[in-house]
Design a protein around this motif. Structure first.
Motif, PDB file in Angstrom:
ATOM      1  N   MET A  26      61.292  12.701  89.709  1.00  0.00           N
ATOM      2  CA  MET A  26      61.506  11.629  88.740  1.00  0.00           C
ATOM      3  C   MET A  26      60.313  10.690  88.635  1.00  0.00           C
ATOM      4  SD  MET A  26      64.137  12.112  87.112  1.00  0.00           S
ATOM      5  CE  MET A  26      65.154  13.566  87.249  1.00  0.00           C
ATOM      6  N   SER A  27      59.617  10.477  89.731  1.00  0.00           N
ATOM      7  CA  SER A  27      58.459   9.581  89.644  1.00  0.00           C
ATOM      8  C   SER A  27      57.221  10.347  89.186  1.00  0.00           C
ATOM      9  CB  SER A  27      58.214   8.858  90.971  1.00  0.00           C
ATOM     10  OG  SER A  27      58.303   9.777  92.031  1.00  0.00           O
ATOM     11  N   GLY A  28      57.351  11.663  89.075  1.00  0.00           N
ATOM     12  CA  GLY A  28      56.266  12.462  88.496  1.00  0.00           C
ATOM     13  C   GLY A  28      56.564  12.773  87.043  1.00  0.00           C
ATOM     14  N   SER A  29      56.671  14.051  86.738  1.00  0.00           N
ATOM     15  CA  SER A  29      56.825  14.453  85.336  1.00  0.00           C
ATOM     16  C   SER A  29      58.240  14.261  84.803  1.00  0.00           C
ATOM     17  CB  SER A  29      56.435  15.917  85.185  1.00  0.00           C
ATOM     18  OG  SER A  29      57.314  16.717  85.952  1.00  0.00           O
ATOM     19  N   GLU A  50      67.835  19.442  97.165  1.00  0.00           N
ATOM     20  CA  GLU A  50      68.911  19.136  98.105  1.00  0.00           C
ATOM     21  C   GLU A  50      69.004  17.697  98.573  1.00  0.00           C
ATOM     22  OE1 GLU A  50      68.937  22.159 101.194  1.00  0.00           O
ATOM     23  OE2 GLU A  50      70.384  23.180  99.891  1.00  0.00           O
ATOM     24  N   ASN A  51      67.960  16.899  98.330  1.00  0.00           N
ATOM     25  CA  ASN A  51      68.081  15.512  98.768  1.00  0.00           C
ATOM     26  C   ASN A  51      67.408  14.549  97.802  1.00  0.00           C
ATOM     27  OD1 ASN A  51      65.219  15.094  99.561  1.00  0.00           O
ATOM     28  ND2 ASN A  51      65.707  16.775 100.966  1.00  0.00           N
ATOM     29  N   ILE A  52      67.711  13.277  98.003  1.00  0.00           N
ATOM     30  CA  ILE A  52      67.272  12.253  97.056  1.00  0.00           C
ATOM     31  C   ILE A  52      65.749  12.106  97.038  1.00  0.00           C
ATOM     32  CG2 ILE A  52      67.464   9.805  96.455  1.00  0.00           C
ATOM     33  CD1 ILE A  52      70.278   9.791  97.413  1.00  0.00           C
ATOM     34  N   ASP A  53      65.107  12.317  98.174  1.00  0.00           N
ATOM     35  CA  ASP A  53      63.643  12.200  98.218  1.00  0.00           C
ATOM     36  C   ASP A  53      62.969  13.204  97.301  1.00  0.00           C
ATOM     37  OD1 ASP A  53      63.647  10.080  99.936  1.00  0.00           O
ATOM     38  OD2 ASP A  53      63.569  11.324 101.748  1.00  0.00           O
ATOM     39  N   GLU A  54      63.459  14.435  97.364  1.00  0.00           N
ATOM     40  CA  GLU A  54      62.916  15.470  96.488  1.00  0.00           C
ATOM     41  C   GLU A  54      63.138  15.123  95.022  1.00  0.00           C
ATOM     42  OE1 GLU A  54      63.362  19.955  97.380  1.00  0.00           O
ATOM     43  OE2 GLU A  54      64.800  18.953  98.717  1.00  0.00           O
ATOM     44  N   LEU A  55      64.357  14.652  94.751  1.00  0.00           N
ATOM     45  CA  LEU A  55      64.703  14.256  93.387  1.00  0.00           C
ATOM     46  C   LEU A  55      63.795  13.123  92.931  1.00  0.00           C
ATOM     47  CD1 LEU A  55      66.591  14.232  90.885  1.00  0.00           C
ATOM     48  CD2 LEU A  55      68.113  12.735  92.149  1.00  0.00           C
ATOM     49  N   ASN A  56      63.589  12.176  93.805  1.00  0.00           N
ATOM     50  CA  ASN A  56      62.764  11.025  93.487  1.00  0.00           C
ATOM     51  C   ASN A  56      61.326  11.437  93.166  1.00  0.00           C
ATOM     52  OD1 ASN A  56      62.298   8.286  93.104  1.00  0.00           O
ATOM     53  ND2 ASN A  56      61.453   8.075  95.183  1.00  0.00           N
ATOM     54  N   GLU A  57      60.850  12.418  93.917  1.00  0.00           N
ATOM     55  CA  GLU A  57      59.491  12.899  93.700  1.00  0.00           C
ATOM     56  C   GLU A  57      59.334  13.446  92.287  1.00  0.00           C
ATOM     57  OE1 GLU A  57      56.868  16.091  96.053  1.00  0.00           O
ATOM     58  OE2 GLU A  57      58.023  14.695  97.310  1.00  0.00           O
TER      59      GLU A  57
END
Length: 485
Positions: A422-425, A413-420
């Motif tokens: 994307m910067s992981g797997s 639901e938010n960019i922070d979650e998405l970022n997490e």
RNA sequence: CGGGGCGUGGCGCAGUCCGGUAGCGCACCUGCUUUGGGAGCAGGGGGUCCCCGGUUCGAAUCCGGGCGCCCCGACCA
């Protein structure tokens, strides 16, 4: 000793693995000209198989092949405003010929919409000439700053389809039909299951009204845009005067589509199925489906003789079998070579097998990834080979679908979650979107992910997200984000 | 175009700091022995050390300039 003969592992350095695999499987090589490549026989044979399958599908959907010239007048490219803006930075321009400067510069085709439309305008008079559905298999050139074999080279091979229709509805429908053709080809032949959908405004083809794409997930969880199909509206027709007289006697502009897939698909193939031992080829596009390796021939040549007859019998069944009779390589070294090149099935024939009427069979990939060889009666091997190849093909597709689903995230639901993520797997992330391009831009800047597509219905979540990923507005549609090649 | 790295037999590299006969592994060639997961032994061929200039008795090595390639970022099938 065998150490430096091994590929870099995917988990260590995916990009190095990819490059090494291409050289070691003898698919391609760098050319003397920066950013362009030479496709070697093994790689080209795969491409030819892909071409054949696609070409049949194009013919089945009513297209005819043509050839348009490599050089396009600069003024043609400049006619469609968005088109020229999109391609200008990548154009290769011919300014001199015959020792003199040309009056009008010529562009090495980056794509052929303009020249095709200019000719179609001459050929189309009435609605009876429509639809006109053409395709060509050609090379194109787009000057790239940063290149990678198969994925992005300055010159590449592709097919480009160009059609004219009497109505917008029919053209739009055709755009989607061809997207479907691509999807079927990728699934049925390449075992590379894409997510299909509509491109956002910022990601669409320069000059298109709407673009659709096939987004295939690679083993590093990045998306590869593997095929695109465009509804061009009347944008080119109006510039090139593609007019026809309708049933009612009115003069109207035609509605266009264009669509293409390129040798980039080979890059997708490598990154979809390849493993730490090398390439893995789906049987349907493998130049060689079964490789037969004779082991230690007897004085009377009976091992080679048997290997030869097995090969002929498989060929008689329509299976692409080959015998590796080179006598200067050890069997082991041949095993590695054909595995590196991705041949689906290997048969070993030695003196022991001769005595027992048997043969040793090894599959390039087996469910569970064990490397066990099987010992079979020769008759059984011949009888079941075709089914084994079918099963192999199916197994690859299943594996790829499972991998895609395992790396797909919904309900974000938010960019922070998405970022997490994307910067992981990494992977495919489905979220809501208001349609606001500034959100798209923000996500790109903060996460490195781009909006791959607005997926077709069957890929969408059971419940449409209510919030836009940007946070402020309501969601208007569900979209897929991923890092992309 | 910005940041970093590298140019030495076909490929991968060592040698460069500290100038002194150009080396190693793989590949290649010949012969014999081998052959069920990258064969062994013996012999052999192959180099403008990226280019141009300078310093020096002597440069792969030091100095100056150029070119090319790779990786990382902005743009892209």
């Amino acid at each position: 000793m065998a150490k430096n003969k091994q590929l870099t592992k995917r988990s260590e350095d995916f990009s190095a693995w990819y490059n090494e695999l291409i050289f070691r499987a003898e698919l391609a090589d760098h050319s003397p000209v920066r950013g362009s490549m030479v496709i070697r026989p093994w790689g080209y044979a795969i491409w030819e198989n892909m071409q054949r399958a696609l070409d049949d599908m194009f013919k089945d959907t009513g297209h005819q092949n043509v050839y348009f010239p490599l050089l396009i007048p600069m003024s043609f490219i400049e006619k469609e405003k968005d088109h020229v803006e999109g391609f200008k930075p990548e154009l290769v321009v011919v300014t001199h010929a015959g020792g003199k400067e040309l009056e009008e510069a010529l562009v090495v085709r980056p794509t052929s919409e303009t020249v095709v439309m200019s000719m179609m305008a001459k050929w189309i008079q009435s609605y009876r000439d429509l639809p006109m559905k053409l395709n060509q298999w050609v090379n194109v050139m787009r000057w790239e700053l940063r290149t990678r074999l198969f994925l992005r080279t300055s010159e590449f091979l592709w097919q480009e389809g160009h059609t004219v229709h009497a109505t917008a509805e029919e053209a739009e429908e055709h755009t989607r039909v061809m997207l479907g053709v691509y999807r079927n080809f990728m699934e049925d032949w390449m075992a590379m299951p894409p997510v299909t959908g509509l491109k956002s405004e910022s990601e669409k083809f320069a000059g298109a009204t709407r673009s659709y794409s096939c987004e295939a997930m690679m083993q590093d969880n990045k998306a590869l845009q593997a095929g695109t199909s465009h509804f061009l509206g009347q944008n080119f027709s109006r510039q090139f005067d593609v007019k026809f007289q309708s049933e009612e006697g009115k003069e109207e502009f035609g509605w266009n589509t264009s669509w293409g897939v390129s040798t980039r698909l080979l890059g997708g193939l490598i990154m979809t199925h390849g493993d730490d031992r090398g390439l893995v080829l789906p049987p349907k596009i493998a130049p060689t489906q079964v490789i037969i390796v004779p082991v230690k021939d007897l004085d009377d040549g009976s091992v080679l003789e048997k290997a030869n007859s097995l090969c002929s019998e498989l060929k008689a069944q329509g299976i692409r079998a080959e015998l590796d009779s080179r006598d200067f390589l050890s069997p082991g070294s041949k095993f590695y070579e054909w595995e590196r090149k991705g041949v689906p099935i290997r048969l070993e024939v030695g003196p022991r097998d001769l005595e027992n009427n048997q043969v040793v069979l090894a599959q390039r990939v087996v469910p569970g990834d064990s490397q066990k060889k099987e010992v079979l009666q020769q008759s059984e091997a011949l009888r079941t080979m075709s089914k084994r190849l079918d099963d192999f093909q199916e197994c690859l597709l299943k594996k790829a679908v499972i991998r895609r689903e395992e790396n797909t995230y919904r309900g974000i639901e938010n960019i922070d979650e998405l970022n997490e993520i994307m910067s992981g797997s990494g992977g495919y992330v489905y979220t809501g979107w208001s349609g606001d391009p500034t959100v798209e831009q923000t996500v790109k800047e903060r996460t490195g992910a781009t909006l791959r597509c607005i997926p077709e219905k069957e890929f969408r979540s059971s419940e449409c997200p209510v919030r836009c990923i940007g946070g402020e507005k309501k969601s208007e549609m569900e979209v897929v984000w991923a890092k992309a090649y």
